[in-house]
Design an enzyme around this catalytic site. Structure first.
Site, PDB file in Angstrom:
ATOM      1  N   SER A   1       0.858  -1.195   0.000  1.00 26.11           N
ATOM      2  CA  SER A   1       0.000   0.000   0.000  1.00 26.11           C
ATOM      3  C   SER A   1       0.880   1.226   0.000  1.00 26.11           C
ATOM      4  O   SER A   1       2.029   1.190   0.462  1.00 26.11           O
ATOM      5  CB  SER A   1      -0.895  -0.004   1.241  1.00 26.11           C
ATOM      6  OG  SER A   1      -1.537   1.246   1.403  1.00 26.11           O
TER       7      SER A   1
ATOM      8  N   TYR B   1      -2.723  -0.538  10.534  1.00 28.21           N
ATOM      9  CA  TYR B   1      -2.689  -0.879   9.111  1.00 28.21           C
ATOM     10  C   TYR B   1      -1.377  -0.404   8.483  1.00 28.21           C
ATOM     11  O   TYR B   1      -0.702  -1.150   7.766  1.00 28.21           O
ATOM     12  CB  TYR B   1      -3.886  -0.246   8.401  1.00 28.21           C
ATOM     13  CG  TYR B   1      -3.959  -0.544   6.929  1.00 28.21           C
ATOM     14  CD1 TYR B   1      -4.449  -1.759   6.464  1.00 28.21           C
ATOM     15  CD2 TYR B   1      -3.536   0.400   5.984  1.00 28.21           C
ATOM     16  CE1 TYR B   1      -4.528  -2.028   5.106  1.00 28.21           C
ATOM     17  CE2 TYR B   1      -3.609   0.133   4.617  1.00 28.21           C
ATOM     18  CZ  TYR B   1      -4.106  -1.082   4.184  1.00 28.21           C
ATOM     19  OH  TYR B   1      -4.182  -1.348   2.841  1.00 28.21           O
TER      20      TYR B   1
END
Length: 680
Positions: A557, A570
């Protein structure tokens, strides 16, 4: 729009019935024809035609477009210009000049048989029972004993124009006959109507089956050899999964192959019996069989409970010997006009107590090779039950395996896709980025294993991709070590191993630091950091066993480098994954395994993560309606474009598709330009 000719409709119906039963013929084996008249579009008069299954088609699924359509008068006129058996291959090119109308399938080598034999409907089939009589040492006498004068015997002759002439002459000399047994090969039956032809074909096949059952001895393969009995199913399949990547690597020495595992009862029973080494060494007989399975299989000569290291070492020895022997076989029979040797690796490997491993250019080819060898086992059983199995000799096999016509047929095959012969395992493949990636990899030719916690979702994607020859679904919780290992075992049994792994499974919980619980932290790290570690470890183990390199791709990501708000768990786990890429690239390079990553921005559309609550949480953080979150993300990028699952899939393909062979340890941004996430 023209309607289907009645004779064609009858031919297709008969073909489907006969071709759908493996007792009658093998996949893509045999052919059927019908003769009749139709209107000549030029003269308006009647023209005699023959419709016959074209080259490479399958009787069970035959369509009208799979038929070759020929002028019967022109085809039979070729007899007058036939130059003799030494030049009979020239006649195949002449079939094109007998074609009627537009399109149509390419005529097969058996076209002459169908055209020259004086019968309105003809079937040429490869039933196990028929080939058993055809390959028995005293097959001619057995044929007479079984059928009397209703079925004639045709000595072995390679398929072609001369065989058509031979059968036509035998039919003319034996008006009472309904068909023939072709020595070493199969059967041909005929009739004046499609129904009569169907009945005659089935009569020959079922009569042969009864004859073998009633007259045959009870143990044609000899007694069971102590210690060679099949292992219990779970133990057997675990050992098969351990051996599959090793064997696939060996079978890919000359060119990459897809593998298939088969532990059908007839395979295990054959390999447990005393006579299997002798019979396997004789090889198969029917041309359709040995073109798929090669001249003979590789057979392991160890007990199934031997230590894995001992088995692997012995397989490597036997493989080296097989390659040497195959080259010697090629050199014994090749001449200046022979095609180059196509590869010396086995297509079939038999492991007593475990099963059969087969290999091919794609999953269907590998699977069908196994089916053909099961046919061959049935043939050997029948022949040995009533006589001695005596296939056609090696020189004849070579003439067909390296036939110029077969080489031309192979040359007509379309070029392989970029990922042909590669097996991909994608985690989180049931939706979003994982689904799009699986779809793209499949489109580019890969066999795909779809691993997902949602088995129904993964199965739906597998069905979309065409089913088990293209994709299989497995339920996997990537946090569970055994479930991850089992997913890779499933890949090994389905396709022979794994070449390409995409670590995509993930989830996200968006909370400020003070609201983030230990459970929030652990769940995200377990699924993504631990899960990708477990998948990469199994991937590396399997790729090293194969010895053919591979690719591991992490879907990380932009948050692995960008400090987004209220996102500590995250972002931290994505940073963990990003560094796994670097660490594994450094460690696995010596094995030819490349490890790279893709860094997307938020992919809202089609995402299971966003639909599961993450979208609502991030929309709240940024103060926008959830339905506008994708547009919001787009507007903060340099390109002002929303990132979709297929954009991430395209980046994965760019990394593994063959153009970036010297790239490892790289992260590819797919974020439409987020300056704060630029790699430094």
């Amino acid at each position: 729009m023209s309607s289907t000719h009645p004779e064609v409709a009858a031919l297709l119906a008969r073909s489907h019935e006969l071709g759908s039963d493996p007792r009658n013929t093998n996949y893509a084996g045999g052919n059927a024809s019908a003769k009749g008249t139709d209107t000549d579009p030029v003269t308006g008069g009647d023209v005699p035609l023959m419709w016959v299954k074209g080259s490479g088609g399958d009787l069970g699924t035959l369509t009208e477009s799979g038929l070759a359509v020929l002028r019967l008068d022109r085809l039979r006129a070729l007899v007058e210009v036939y130059p003799g058996v030494d030049r009979e291959d020239e006649m195949v090119g002449a079939f094109d000049h007998c074609a009627h109308g537009k399109g149509g399938a390419a005529p097969s080598i058996d076209t002459a048989m169908h055209g020259l034999v004086d019968a309105a409907h003809i079937d040429h089939l490869h039933p196990d029972a028929g080939i058993a009589l055809a390959t028995a040492a005293d097959g001619e006498a057995l044929t007479e004993e079984c059928f009397g004068d209703r079925v004639a015997w045709v000595p072995w002759r390679r398929p072609g124009f001369q065989l058509g002439l031979d059968i036509a002459a035998i039919k003319e000399a034996n008006p009472q006959a309904i068909g023939v047994i072709l020595g070493g090969h199969g059967i041909t039956a005929w009739g004046e109507t499609s129904e009569e032809c169907r009945r005659n074909s089935l009569h020959i096949i079922r009569t042969a089956e009864r004859f073998l059952a009633e007259r045959g001895k009870p143990e044609p393969f000899g007694p069971v050899v102590a210690g060679f009995e099949p292992l219990p199913e779970e133990q057997r399949r675990r050992r098969a999964a351990e051996l599959a990547p090793v064997l696939r690597g060996l079978a890919s020495t000359d060119r990459p192959q897809i593998g298939h595992f088969d532990d059908a009862p007839e395979v295990l029973e054959f390999l447990a019996r005393e006579e299997h080494p002798r019979l396997a060494a004789l090889g198969t007989s029917c041309p359709d069989h040995f073109l798929r399975t090669k001249v003979r299989p590789l057979v392991l000569d160890l007990r199934p409970d031997a230590e894995l290291d001992e088995v692997v070492a012995r397989l490597k020895e036997l493989h080296a010997r097989y390659r040497k022997d195959y080259r010697a076989y090629y050199e014994r029979y090749a001449d200046a006009d022979s095609p180059a040797m196509r590869g010396a690796d086995p297509a079939i490997v038999l492991v007593p107590g475990i099963g059969m491993f087969s290999f091919g250019k794609d999953a269907q080819t590998a699977r069908v090779a196994a089916e053909f060898y099961r046919n061959a086992i049935n043939v050997m059983r029948g022949a040995e039950a009533v006589s001695t199995y005596a296939p056609i000799d090696e020189a004849e096999k070579f003439r067909i395996e390296y036939w110029a016509l077969e080489e031309a047929k192979l040359a007509r095959m379309p070029a392989p896709k970029p990922l042909a012969t590669r097996v991909a395992l994608v985690t989180g493949a049931g939706s979003g980025i994982g689904k799009a990636t699986a779809q793209r990899l499949s489109t580019e030719g890969a066999c795909v294993v779809l691993a997902d916690l949602d088995l129904d979702g993964a199965r739906a994607v597998a069905d979309e991709l065409g089913g088990p020859d293209n994709a299989v679904a497995v339920r996997v919780d990537v946090t569970d070590e055994e479930q991850v290992a089992e997913a890779f075992r499933a890949a090994a049994l389905a396709f022979g191993g794994v070449d390409l792994v995409v670590n995509n499974a993930g989830l996200s919980i968006s909370k400020p630091l003070l609201e983030t619980t230990v459970a929030d932290w652990d769940l995200q790290h377990d699924v993504m950091a631990r899960g990708s570690f477990l998948a990469s470890r199994e991937a590396a183990r399997m790729m090293i066993a194969q010895g053919t390199g591979g690719d591991i791709v992490y879907i990380t990501s932009k948050n692995s480098v960008f400090a987004g708000p209220n996102n500590v768990a995250y972002g931290a786990t994505k940073a963990d994954q990003a560094h796994q890429v670097r660490l594994l690239a450094a460690e696995l390079g010596e094995h030819g395994i490349r490890v790279n990553g893709v860094n997307p921005d938020g992919v809202v559309r089609g995402s299971g993560i966003f639909a599961g609550g993450w979208g609502a949480q991030r929309a709240k953080v940024y103060g926008v309606p959830e339905e506008e979150l994708g547009a919001f993300y787009a507007q903060r990028t340099l390109l002002k474009r929303e990132v979709l699952p297929e954009h991430v899939a395209a980046a994965v393909f760019a990394l593994v598709g063959g153009d970036l062979t010297h790239t490892t340890g790289l992260h590819v941004p797919v974020d439409a330009g987020v300056a704060a996430a630029f790699l430094r």
